[in-house]
Structure formats: structure tokens, C-alpha cells
Design an enzyme around this catalytic site. Structure first.
Site, short mmCIF file in Angstrom:
data_model
loop_
_atom_site.label_atom_id
_atom_site.label_comp_id
_atom_site.label_asym_id
_atom_site.label_seq_id
_atom_site.Cartn_x
_atom_site.Cartn_y
_atom_site.Cartn_z
N TYR A 32 3.81 1.71 0.64
CA TYR A 32 3.96 2.26 1.57
C TYR A 32 4.13 1.07 2.75
O TYR A 32 4.76 1.33 3.85
CB TYR A 32 2.91 3.19 1.74
CG TYR A 32 3.10 4.63 1.15
CD1 TYR A 32 3.91 5.58 1.65
CD2 TYR A 32 2.62 4.70 -0.09
CE1 TYR A 32 3.74 6.73 0.95
CE2 TYR A 32 2.64 5.67 -0.96
CZ TYR A 32 3.30 6.96 -0.42
OH TYR A 32 3.49 7.87 -1.01
N GLU A 90 -2.00 11.29 -3.87
CA GLU A 90 -1.39 10.54 -5.32
C GLU A 90 -2.41 9.78 -5.74
O GLU A 90 -2.58 9.87 -7.19
CB GLU A 90 -0.14 9.72 -4.88
CG GLU A 90 0.94 10.09 -4.37
CD GLU A 90 1.77 9.41 -3.55
OE1 GLU A 90 1.61 8.01 -3.44
OE2 GLU A 90 2.85 10.02 -2.65
#
Length: 395
Positions: free
Chosen positions: A98, A140
Site C-alpha cells: 500500500y 485483509e
């Protein structure tokens, strides 16, 4: 939640950012893959990149997330991100990635919007990005924990134990662990990612629903051969090389289109290869001896092109309160209507929960008919094969 300082800035700039998102995401992916070519080779779907579908899905998800934050500034819309989180987990995405996305996404925003990206605007949209990213990271992490694996460590070698030609362009494969240990549990309707090494050395990944009930010694996936390169790289490889004894790399099961607990009535509506998650659900319902009302709707081009047709009929027949309605585009089937699926006149029980899978036009039509009949939007669930181009349009 979106801060008091950021909310008015995001609201004021959303039209400009939203209007430029397609160009922003195009620049983002170009910059990302120039800096990290291995991501396109081994993680991202090259077919979706070629068609632009992944770019459109990213733009849609950012716009939908920002809009949801503005509509409810005190809450974080994690529910709308669940489907993305499951897909990311099935690919083994990690939290560190990310940061890489952030770097290249904001470089693309500055390149496209230029001087409009003041420090205040940059801070506000940075907040939006990290609210979205941290929500996905948390979702996640929970999925990895539930699977009992370290972050991103979802991959395992599996062996093709059996292969069956279902139609001229569709084959089913049963998968087992080479060492003979049992396959992991999963929830009916979930999918796995399959990674294969292609002739150019790329390790491309595609998702396939588990088309049989959990609890079996082997998993089963059903693969329709997709024409064209790169869209059909993995399915074509599996059809050409997926023989008994061949090893493939497979993820743990993920996916949030799963059967609910209880005994409430169900509608399982599918078209084409979208029948595969429904088969897993039906197999589970039949195996567990459910008595809940189950209405099955399926549309296809012809009986000959309908993968697992006889299996579907057998499973529905095994349900005490199961009914099936078939539509085929080609004429001649005595047990089906001709044309496209039409649920507007079906006798659906009160309180039905609907599950949809198939091409987007099919799902939009069925969903619209259900809403028109008074079914709550929260009771209509769907699965998309590939990038979710519907995100933000189904509230």
C-alpha cells in the site's frame, strides 16, 4: 472517520478529482509498472490491464469510498471494501504494497491536476487514501488470521487429481495436496486463485470458484476457456496443460459471497460460467439435507454450452423445496424458456435472500427486478469475476 478539516476540501475537490480519475489511474499504473515491472508480470492481471477494466475499477472504488465518507463522515465504509479485501487476500497482497501504491498514485494525481493540488488538497486526499488503505489492511489481516497464515502467505502447491470436459470450452479440475493431507475448509460460494507460469516467464493469476461443496477430500474448480491474449492466458494454459498429475500453485479460499446461516429462503441466479459458486452452494445444501426453500435461476446460450447442467438439475431435485428455472438463447430445449432470464413473474417467497453471479448486464437486470418486487437491497448479494466495475452503483 474523515476529519473536520479534510471533509470540506474533499467535498469541494471531488468533482475535479472524480472527473480526472480515469486519467489519474492510467498514469498511476503506467508509473507503477515502469518502476516495478514484476507487479504486472506476477501479480496484476495483464488481461484486465489491457482492457482498462482494472483502471476503471480502481477509479470507481476511490470515488465510491470518498463519496461514502462525505455522506457519513463519522464512519468508515468497511462493508463496501469487503469484496476488494477478499480479492487482495487471495492474491497475497501485503500492507507494505500500500505504501508503493500511495507513492505512485499521488505522483499521478499531481501530474494530472498540477497546481490544483495545494498542500491542503494533498493532505485531504492523503487522508482519504489512508482511510481506505488502512481499512483494507485491517480487513485483509483478519482474513489472513482466519486462514491461519502469515500476511500474504496464501500460496500452496497442489496437484491436479482429475479433469472432466464439461462442454467444448469448459473443463473442471479436482485439486489435492501432493502429500495427501486434507484440503482446507471453505464456505460454499468462495473461490481460490490459481497461479501458473507462462512461456514468457510471467506468473499470472486468475480466480476460480470452488464448484463443489466443502468437506470433500479434493477441491474442484471449473474453468471456461477465454479467447485472446492476454485475457485468456491462464484459462488457455489450464486447458492445454492441466493434465492429471500436473502441479499448480493455488491460494487459500476467500470470497464474501457465501451462504447465510439459518433456514430462510434463497434465490440463486446465474448466467454462463457464473453458475460455479451456485453449484458449490447447491452441493452443500443437498449434502446437508436442507429443507429451506431454494429457487434456482440460470441462463445460458444452449443446453450443450451449459456447464454442469445435469449436475445442477440433480442437485435441485435433491432439495425438498428446490425449484429450477432455465433460459437458453437457442431454441429447442423442452425444459427451459427461450431468451434471457426473466424473474419478474417468478413466485418468490417472502424474505428471500438473493445471490447473483454472471455478466454485469444480467446481474443489473435481475437486481433491478428484485428491487422492483420489494426485495431489500441488503438482501441482494453478487459476485464479479474480475475487477468490480459495479462498485458504488449498487447501494
Amino acid at each position: 472517520m474523515l476529519s473536520e478539516q479534510a471533509a470540506p476540501v474533499v467535498r469541494a475537490t471531488l468533482p475535479a478529482v472524480g472527473g480526472a480519475l480515469d486519467e489519474i489511474t492510467e498514469r498511476f499504473y503506467a508509473g507503477l509498472f515502469a518502476a516495478r515491472p514484476e507487479l504486472l508480470r506476477d501479480l496484476f492481471n495483464r488481461g484486465n490491464q489491457a482492457t482498462g477494466d482494472q483502471r476503471k475499477a480502481l477509479a470507481g472504488s476511490i470515488a465510491a469510498f470518498a463519496g461514502a465518507l462525505l455522506a457519513s463522515p463519522d464512519t468508515r465504509p468497511d462493508v463496501m471494501l469487503a469484496r476488494i479485501a477478499h480479492k487482495h487476500a487471495s492474491l497475497g497482497v501485503t500492507s507494505e504494497q500500500y505504501k508503493v501504491v500511495h507513492e505512485h498514485l499521488f505522483a499521478a494525481i499531481v501530474a494530472v491536476l498540477g497546481e490544483a493540488v495545494t498542500p491542503e488538497v494533498a493532505r485531504a486526499w492523503d487522508e482519504v487514501y489512508w482511510l481506505m488503505a488502512n481499512a483494507l489492511i485491517a480487513l485483509e489481516a483478519r482474513l489472513y488470521q482466519e486462514r491461519g497464515v502469515a500476511e500474504g502467505a496464501v500460496w500452496q502447491p497442489m496437484e491436479i487429481a482429475g479433469r472432466r470436459e464439461e462442454t467444448t470450452d469448459t473443463a473442471s479440475f479436482t485439486l489435492r495436496h501432493p502429500d495427501g493431507r486434507p484440503t482446507a475448509a471453505f464456505r460454499p460460494g468462495q473461490y481460490v486463485s490459481v497461479q501458473v507460469t507462462l512461456p514468457d516467464g510471467a506468473r499470472q493469476i486468475r480466480q476460480y470458484s470452488l464448484s463443489a461443496a466443502p468437506g470433500r477430500p479434493e477441491w474442484r474448480i471449473t474453468v471456461k476457456r477465454v479467447e485472446g491474449d492476454p485475457a485468456g492466458e491462464v484459462s488457455s494454459w489450464l486447458h492445454a496443460h492441466g493434465r492429471v498429475g500436473e502441479q499448480v500453485t493455488v491460494s487459500a479460499p476467500f470470497g464474501e459471497l457465501v451462504l447465510p446461516e439459518g433456514d430462510g429462503p434463497l434465490l440463486l441466479a446465474s448466467a454462463g460460467i457464473g453458475s460455479t459458486p451456485m453449484l458449490g452452494m447447491l452441493d452443500h445444501l443437498a449434502t446437508t439435507g436442507t429443507s429451506r426453500p431454494v429457487t434456482v435461476v440460470h441462463a445460458d446460450r444452449s443446453p450443450a454450452g451449459h456447464a454442469h447442467r445435469e449436475e445442477l438439475l440433480r442437485l435441485v431435485d435433491a432439495l425438498p423445496q428446490g425449484t429450477v428455472h432455465l433460459w437458453y438463447e437457442e431454441p429447442g430445449a423442452t425444459d427451459a424458456a427461450q431468451g434471457r432470464a426473466d424473474i419478474s413473474a417468478l413466485d418468490l417467497p417472502e424474505g428471500v435472500t438473493a445471490y447473483l453471479c454472471g455478466p454485469l448486464p444480467f446481474m443489473r437486470t435481475v437486481r433491478g427486478d428484485l428491487l422492483a418486487r420489494g426485495v431489500a437491497a441488503s438482501d441482494v448479494h453478487y459476485e464479479v469475476f474480475g475487477p468490480d466495475l459495479w462498485l458504488g452503483t449498487t447501494a
